[in-house]
Design a protein around this motif. Sequence first.
Motif, PDB file in Angstrom:
ATOM      1  N   ARG A  62       0.844  -1.206   0.000  1.00 35.28           N
ATOM      2  CA  ARG A  62       0.000   0.000   0.000  1.00 35.28           C
ATOM      3  C   ARG A  62       0.873   1.248   0.000  1.00 35.28           C
ATOM      4  N   PHE A  63       1.852   1.261   0.861  1.00 36.29           N
ATOM      5  CA  PHE A  63       2.713   2.431   1.006  1.00 36.29           C
ATOM      6  C   PHE A  63       3.470   2.750  -0.289  1.00 36.29           C
ATOM      7  N   THR A  64       3.955   1.717  -0.968  1.00 42.42           N
ATOM      8  CA  THR A  64       4.752   1.947  -2.176  1.00 42.42           C
ATOM      9  C   THR A  64       3.921   2.103  -3.435  1.00 42.42           C
ATOM     10  N   ASP A  65       2.820   1.353  -3.562  1.00 38.29           N
ATOM     11  CA  ASP A  65       2.060   1.329  -4.823  1.00 38.29           C
ATOM     12  C   ASP A  65       0.686   1.995  -4.751  1.00 38.29           C
ATOM     13  N   PHE A  66       0.110   2.101  -3.544  1.00 39.37           N
ATOM     14  CA  PHE A  66      -1.247   2.642  -3.388  1.00 39.37           C
ATOM     15  C   PHE A  66      -1.301   3.610  -2.204  1.00 39.37           C
ATOM     16  N   PRO A  67      -0.439   4.626  -2.171  1.00 34.11           N
ATOM     17  CA  PRO A  67      -0.340   5.490  -0.979  1.00 34.11           C
ATOM     18  C   PRO A  67      -1.608   6.289  -0.677  1.00 34.11           C
ATOM     19  N   GLU A  68      -2.502   6.411  -1.630  1.00 36.54           N
ATOM     20  CA  GLU A  68      -3.741   7.156  -1.414  1.00 36.54           C
ATOM     21  C   GLU A  68      -4.789   6.346  -0.640  1.00 36.54           C
ATOM     22  N   LYS A  69      -4.569   5.056  -0.503  1.00 39.14           N
ATOM     23  CA  LYS A  69      -5.536   4.186   0.184  1.00 39.14           C
ATOM     24  C   LYS A  69      -5.311   4.251   1.695  1.00 39.14           C
ATOM     25  N   PRO A  70      -6.374   4.060   2.481  1.00 42.03           N
ATOM     26  CA  PRO A  70      -6.217   4.072   3.945  1.00 42.03           C
ATOM     27  C   PRO A  70      -5.445   2.845   4.432  1.00 42.03           C
ATOM     28  N   SER A  71      -4.742   3.009   5.521  1.00 43.91           N
ATOM     29  CA  SER A  71      -3.973   1.919   6.114  1.00 43.91           C
ATOM     30  C   SER A  71      -4.904   0.893   6.754  1.00 43.91           C
ATOM     31  N   ARG A  72      -4.572  -0.384   6.619  1.00 44.90           N
ATOM     32  CA  ARG A  72      -5.328  -1.452   7.287  1.00 44.90           C
ATOM     33  C   ARG A  72      -5.102  -1.408   8.797  1.00 44.90           C
ATOM     34  N   LEU A  73      -4.071  -0.715   9.233  1.00 46.48           N
ATOM     35  CA  LEU A  73      -3.742  -0.651  10.654  1.00 46.48           C
ATOM     36  C   LEU A  73      -4.261   0.607  11.323  1.00 46.48           C
ATOM     37  N   LYS A  74      -4.840   1.508  10.526  1.00 42.62           N
ATOM     38  CA  LYS A  74      -5.373   2.768  11.059  1.00 42.62           C
ATOM     39  C   LYS A  74      -6.767   2.998  10.481  1.00 42.62           C
ATOM     40  N   CYS A  75      -7.628   2.006  10.650  1.00 41.03           N
ATOM     41  CA  CYS A  75      -8.973   2.091  10.094  1.00 41.03           C
ATOM     42  C   CYS A  75      -9.921   1.216  10.898  1.00 41.03           C
ATOM     43  N   LEU A  76     -11.192   1.358  10.591  1.00 42.88           N
ATOM     44  CA  LEU A  76     -12.203   0.446  11.103  1.00 42.88           C
ATOM     45  C   LEU A  76     -12.672  -0.367   9.906  1.00 42.88           C
ATOM     46  N   TYR A  77     -12.835  -1.652  10.105  1.00 44.36           N
ATOM     47  CA  TYR A  77     -13.324  -2.533   9.039  1.00 44.36           C
ATOM     48  C   TYR A  77     -14.841  -2.477   9.057  1.00 44.36           C
ATOM     49  N   VAL A  78     -15.414  -2.032   7.957  1.00 43.24           N
ATOM     50  CA  VAL A  78     -16.855  -1.827   7.890  1.00 43.24           C
ATOM     51  C   VAL A  78     -17.408  -2.454   6.618  1.00 43.24           C
ATOM     52  N   CYS A  79     -18.730  -2.473   6.531  1.00 40.43           N
ATOM     53  CA  CYS A  79     -19.434  -2.968   5.353  1.00 40.43           C
ATOM     54  C   CYS A  79     -20.337  -1.863   4.834  1.00 40.43           C
ATOM     55  N   LYS A  80     -20.584  -1.896   3.531  1.00 38.34           N
ATOM     56  CA  LYS A  80     -21.476  -0.910   2.933  1.00 38.34           C
ATOM     57  C   LYS A  80     -22.922  -1.387   2.909  1.00 38.34           C
ATOM     58  N   THR A  81     -23.128  -2.696   3.005  1.00 39.57           N
ATOM     59  CA  THR A  81     -24.487  -3.247   2.948  1.00 39.57           C
ATOM     60  C   THR A  81     -24.680  -4.273   4.066  1.00 39.57           C
ATOM     61  N   MET A  82     -25.926  -4.519   4.392  1.00 36.30           N
ATOM     62  CA  MET A  82     -26.231  -5.546   5.392  1.00 36.30           C
ATOM     63  C   MET A  82     -25.931  -6.941   4.843  1.00 36.30           C
ATOM     64  N   ASP A  83     -26.010  -7.144   3.539  1.00 31.57           N
ATOM     65  CA  ASP A  83     -25.624  -8.437   2.960  1.00 31.57           C
ATOM     66  C   ASP A  83     -24.159  -8.747   3.271  1.00 31.57           C
ATOM     67  N   GLU A  84     -23.298  -7.736   3.135  1.00 29.01           N
ATOM     68  CA  GLU A  84     -21.884  -7.916   3.473  1.00 29.01           C
ATOM     69  C   GLU A  84     -21.726  -8.222   4.966  1.00 29.01           C
TER      70      GLU A  84
END
Length: 185
Positions: free
Chosen positions: A82-104
């Motif tokens: 992520r740091f080298t190739d996708f720096p614009e994405k949020p860190s997996r270590l500084k986030c909350l894991y969420v879902c967009k739908t109740m199916d998920e």
Amino acid sequence: MKYYHLVTRIPMYEGQIIDFSGDNYNRLYDFWMKREARRNDGADVFQVLNENDYSDEGKLVIQDYVFNQSRAVRETITELVRFTDFPEKPSRLKCLYVCKTMDEVYKWKENFQSFNRKILQIVELTSDAESFTGDAIFLPQINGDSFEKKIAQAKEYWSGKTKGELVETLLGGKIRVEKIIWSIN
């Protein structure tokens, strides 16, 4: 935007703010990156192996080390990619894991229940922070694959490709708990 989260350890409450700005890490960081495998006398896994300690306690130290380190390696590789190739994405270590739908949510609930992870609540959240949605099945595998393969797997994960099996959204920044949808009470 509205998101949903499965609460598994510490109950949340309406109006609660979860803030991942600055140096605030999530429990994944604490669980995989700070955990140690030691015998009751303080001996680490390498001392256990050097002593050929295959007692029940020694075996547990070895198993805990392999279990923990394999996950720490996965997260470290994923973060490095992520740091080298996708720096614009949020860190997996500084986030909350969420879902967009109740199916998920229900797919994750089934997944958690398959290994007896206790679910305390399902909560509705809001945030205007940037997010990333990917499929956890593309994370680096916890197996004997080479680091080269694990790096390729991490790149596939960060590409945002999904099969719809275990879709997860990483949500950083400031997050607000809007509603408790379900609670174990």
